[in-house]
Design an enzyme around this catalytic site. Structure first.
Site, PDB file in Angstrom:
ATOM      1  N   ASP A  72      50.377  38.970  46.507  1.00  0.00           N
ATOM      2  CA  ASP A  72      51.605  38.182  46.435  1.00  0.00           C
ATOM      3  C   ASP A  72      52.025  37.977  44.983  1.00  0.00           C
ATOM      4  O   ASP A  72      51.234  38.161  44.048  1.00  0.00           O
ATOM      5  CB  ASP A  72      51.443  36.836  47.144  1.00  0.00           C
ATOM      6  CG  ASP A  72      50.381  35.957  46.495  1.00  0.00           C
ATOM      7  OD1 ASP A  72      49.327  36.498  46.072  1.00  0.00           O
ATOM      8  OD2 ASP A  72      50.570  34.729  46.414  1.00  0.00           O
ATOM      9  N   GLU A 132      47.791  33.908  46.960  1.00  0.00           N
ATOM     10  CA  GLU A 132      47.019  33.340  45.848  1.00  0.00           C
ATOM     11  C   GLU A 132      47.865  32.407  44.994  1.00  0.00           C
ATOM     12  O   GLU A 132      47.334  31.490  44.366  1.00  0.00           O
ATOM     13  CB  GLU A 132      46.456  34.479  44.985  1.00  0.00           C
ATOM     14  CG  GLU A 132      45.484  34.037  43.894  1.00  0.00           C
ATOM     15  CD  GLU A 132      46.144  33.700  42.557  1.00  0.00           C
ATOM     16  OE1 GLU A 132      45.458  33.155  41.680  1.00  0.00           O
ATOM     17  OE2 GLU A 132      47.365  33.990  42.399  1.00  0.00           O
TER      18      GLU A 132
END
Length: 358
Positions: A72, A132
């Site tokens: 991400d 994350e």
């Protein structure tokens, strides 16, 4: 569906990954592309958990290592445009621009190129995980540790976060504590009828300003601690003497301390003050004295230093797995509007990991 060409060079593969927009909570497309690229590799077992993809060799090697990276990114901005990526010369340096080039799709591209190695020198678990960049409750690595800890079992882990293609061992812990000063409310025209809690906060701030921050050596690496006020609030109206003031303090502590020791240290600086622990994430020792870490450092032949921030290596440490950070990109440019990475660093990181696995 976007596709990835694992036969492309590592820089082109980085561009392909970056051009698949994957802001946190919207990683399905990139997870699909990674899974589709890995499924045909017969030497790998591929597992999917949500938008986290795991690929594993099972060659009976004496050692198993994890290569991990999150897929991400933080949100995009439009000025300047973060995507699509572009490659250009800047001062004679070949640079790749765009969201994710630093944090951390260059590292993910290195993982994918390493996944092509059919006979690595040790068994490998490749971990491409979601979420994350947001609250820990969504973190794909943390969720996997809770649901399938056996999939993370290993002797050593490498998190391919940006480190300027140097090895950064372990990470510092981070703690936030709150100190509240108490006063007596009164009309601001007659302050002698009350007691100003904001004025009392100067004693807390003075102690922090006078504090000399430590440098602590852990496993041969120097970690620079930091104890700083990061927020202050108080008062209810412009004509009322405040009866309460809160100072929020962040302590970045060396990985030889646990929560109890870190809190005790802050208490020595703010003697006599009541501390309210708001959140904490312990750090991770670098483990550079262990054979697996020594072999990694020797094979890479790159500079070695401490990780001054906090990263998910701490999650591996909590599982009893020593871990280091190693990846292309300047961490100072992570999340930056002008996020960019020298092409040479991506190529250097790939070559170093392939040397290690040869």
């Amino acid at each position: 569906m976007p596709t990835l060409d694992l036969t492309a060079d590592v820089v082109t593969l980085t561009q392909q990954l970056c051009d698949i927009e994957s802001v946190s909570h919207d990683e399905a497309a990139i997870a699909d592309a990674i899974e589709a690229a890995l499924r045909p590799l017969r030497h790998l077992e591929v597992i999917r958990r949500g938008n986290t993809v795991i690929a594993r060799t099972d060659l009976g090697r004496d050692e198993r290592v994890v290569l991990a990276g999150h897929i991400d990114t933080v949100p995009l901005t439009s000025d300047p445009a973060n995507l699509p990526t572009r490659r250009e010369q800047v001062g004679g340096v070949d640079v790749l621009w765009g969201r994710g080039t630093v944090d951390m799709k260059g590292g993910v591209a290195v993982q994918l190129k390493a996944a092509l190695v059919e006979e690595p020198s040790r068994d490998i678990t490749f971990l491409f995980y979601e979420a994350e960049e947001v609250d820990a409750v969504y973190n794909g690595l943390q969720l996997l540790a809770e649901s399938d800890p056996d999939l993370l079992a290993a002797d050593f882990a490498v998190l391919l976060e940006p480190t300027n293609a140097a090895v950064e061992g372990g990470c510092k812990g981070t703690m936030r504590v709150e100190v509240v000063t108490k006063g007596i409310a009164a009309h601001s025209a007659r302050p002698w009828n009350g007691h100003n809690a904001i004025h009392d906060a100067h004693e807390v701030l003075a102690a922090l300003a006078a504090h000399e921050e430590q440098t602590v050596t852990v496993d041969g690496l120097d970690y620079h601690e930091a104890l700083q006020a990061v927020g202050i609030s108080g008062g209810i109206a412009g004509n009322v003497i405040p009866d309460s003031c809160s100072v929020l303090i962040n302590y970045r502590f060396s990985p030889d301390k646990d929560t109890e020791a870190a809190l005790a240290y802050v208490q020595t600086v703010l003697s006599g003050r009541e501390l309210h622990l708001r959140d904490v994430a312990e750090g991770a020792r670098p483990g550079l004295d262990l054979p697996a870490a020594q072999a990694f450092v020797a094979a890479l032949d790159v500079p070695v230093g401490p990780k001054e921030g906090w990263t998910d290596v701490a999650r591996f440490s909590a599982l009893g797995i020593p871990a280091v950070n190693f990846g292309p990109g300047d961490p100072n440019l992570a999340h930056h509007d002008e996020e960019r990475c020298p092409v040479e660093q991506i190529e250097t990181a790939e070559a170093a990991v392939l040397r290690w696995l040869a």
